[in-house]
Scaffold this active site. Structure first.
Site, PDB file in Angstrom:
ATOM      1  N   HIS A 185      16.109   0.131  -9.026  1.00 38.29           N
ATOM      2  CA  HIS A 185      16.201  -1.202  -9.244  1.00 38.29           C
ATOM      3  C   HIS A 185      17.427  -1.841  -9.989  1.00 38.29           C
ATOM      4  CE1 HIS A 185      13.149  -1.903  -6.274  1.00 38.29           C
ATOM      5  NE2 HIS A 185      11.892  -1.455  -7.386  1.00 38.29           N
ATOM      6  N   ASP A 206      10.717   5.478  -2.013  1.00 41.40           N
ATOM      7  CA  ASP A 206       9.975   4.663  -2.789  1.00 41.40           C
ATOM      8  C   ASP A 206       9.545   3.440  -1.904  1.00 41.40           C
ATOM      9  OD1 ASP A 206       9.473   3.934  -5.898  1.00 41.40           O
ATOM     10  OD2 ASP A 206       9.539   2.177  -4.831  1.00 41.40           O
ATOM     11  N   ASP A 254       4.731   5.124  -4.440  1.00 45.13           N
ATOM     12  CA  ASP A 254       3.901   3.955  -4.190  1.00 45.13           C
ATOM     13  C   ASP A 254       3.815   3.431  -2.922  1.00 45.13           C
ATOM     14  OD1 ASP A 254       6.671   3.633  -4.691  1.00 45.13           O
ATOM     15  OD2 ASP A 254       6.699   1.828  -5.652  1.00 45.13           O
TER      16      ASP A 254
END
Length: 325
Positions: free
Chosen positions: A128, A163, A252
């Site tokens: 990110h 992800d 995740d």
């Protein structure tokens, strides 16, 4: 005999203290370590020591002002930078440099042929992180820096980010380039952080067509997730024919993870790992040259699912290298 895979895994990454209650916590690496030890996987790698990324290396993708702000925030003992999600402590900037530099060291060793596969178990994560700011627990763009280095050294590289969350930093840092293909499989940005990664985001300028986003609706299971990879991502990667493959390995998307709404199991992560490592082998064989594979840890916040997912990836990275690889 082929060289053993490389592993970047060091207690220094526990020193990035995000404080009580933060999901991106040191216990994530402890859970991974315990599962890898339980399965006897740690001894199947050759260890690589982390080394700090230099300013010149970080400035390939980050701005000088951001490097200065992060260092200053840590020196001053601030609790976070840019957003409360991005918790920091006095040791954070040093640890983040070691994470980025360690991943670059893995990339260089793969580029010069020391091994064909590598795994970077680092934190803080990076996908990110933007050029000039932190987002979503991420400080330096580990995977993007790695893909940039491999493209510089070998000609072309690709990033596959599975992800739960779209890797906005990786995309934005590389989206104007034709020598790096960025593929993201993530939960629909209409309902999930960070709100980027729609299918219409395909790159810009010289990089138009070299960004591929595959948003997954809530409730996506192994079959649909892997099917999207098989139908869309794998053919795009084979057409692009990278000379190195970087995996942004976030776990995740797991069915038990507290941050998402996807339903990926350990078997699903194992199948994805198998597809990606096999892809590297096929590309090497088809084009008569190497295609090393480097996996870099991103998210994953259910500790059991995280440990099992990383172990499934590690097991595949330790598997035999085919004659073409």
């Amino acid at each position: 005999m082929p060289a053993r895979p490389l592993l970047l895994h060091d207690p220094v990454f526990l020193e990035h203290d995000t404080g009580p209650g933060h999901v991106e916590r040191p216990d994530r690496l402890r859970a991974i370590d315990a599962e890898l030890a339980r399965q006897g996987l740690l001894d199947r790698f050759d260890r690589v020591d982390p080394r700090p990324a230099t300013d010149d290396e970080l400035l390939r993708l980050h701005t000088p002002a951001y490097l200065d702000r992060l260092a200053d925030a840590c020196r001053r003992g601030l609790g976070y930078i840019d957003t409360p999600d991005s918790a920091i402590c006095p040791e954070t900037e040093r640890v983040a440099r070691l994470a980025a530099g360690g991943c670059l060291e893995l990339a260089e060793r793969l580029a010069r042929g020391d091994a064909e596969r590598a795994l970077g178990l680092v934190r803080p994560p990076g996908h990110h992180a933007e050029a000039d700011r932190s987002m979503g627990f991420c400080l330096y763009a580990n995977a993007a820096l790695t893909a940039d280095h491999l493209a510089r050294r070998l000609g072309k590289s690709a990033v596959v980010d599975f992800d739960l969350h779209h890797g906005n930093g990786t995309q934005h840092l590389l989206e104007d380039r034709a020598d790096v293909l960025v593929v993201n499989l993530h939960e629909d940005p209409a309902v999930q952080y960070p709100g980027t990664g729609f299918a219409h985001e395909t790159g810009r300028g010289a990089g138009e067509g070299f960004t591929l986003n595959l948003p997954m609706p809530p409730g996506t299971d192994d079959r649909a997730w892997l099917g999207a990879f098989d139908r869309v991502a794998a053919p795009a990667l084979e057409r692009f024919a990278p000379e190195a493959l970087v995996i942004s390995a976030g776990f995740d998307a797991a069915v038990r993870d507290p941050l998402g709404h996807l339903e990926i199991t350990t078997d699903g992560f194992a199948a994805m790992a198998d597809r990606l490592v096999s892809l590297g082998e096929r590309l090497a064989e088809a084009h008569g040259r190497r295609c090393p594979v480097l996996a870099v840890l991103e998210g994953g916040y259910d500790l059991g699912a995280l440990g099992q997912g990383v172990a499934a990836l590690a097991e595949r990275l330790c598997g035999p290298v085919s004659p073409g690889g």
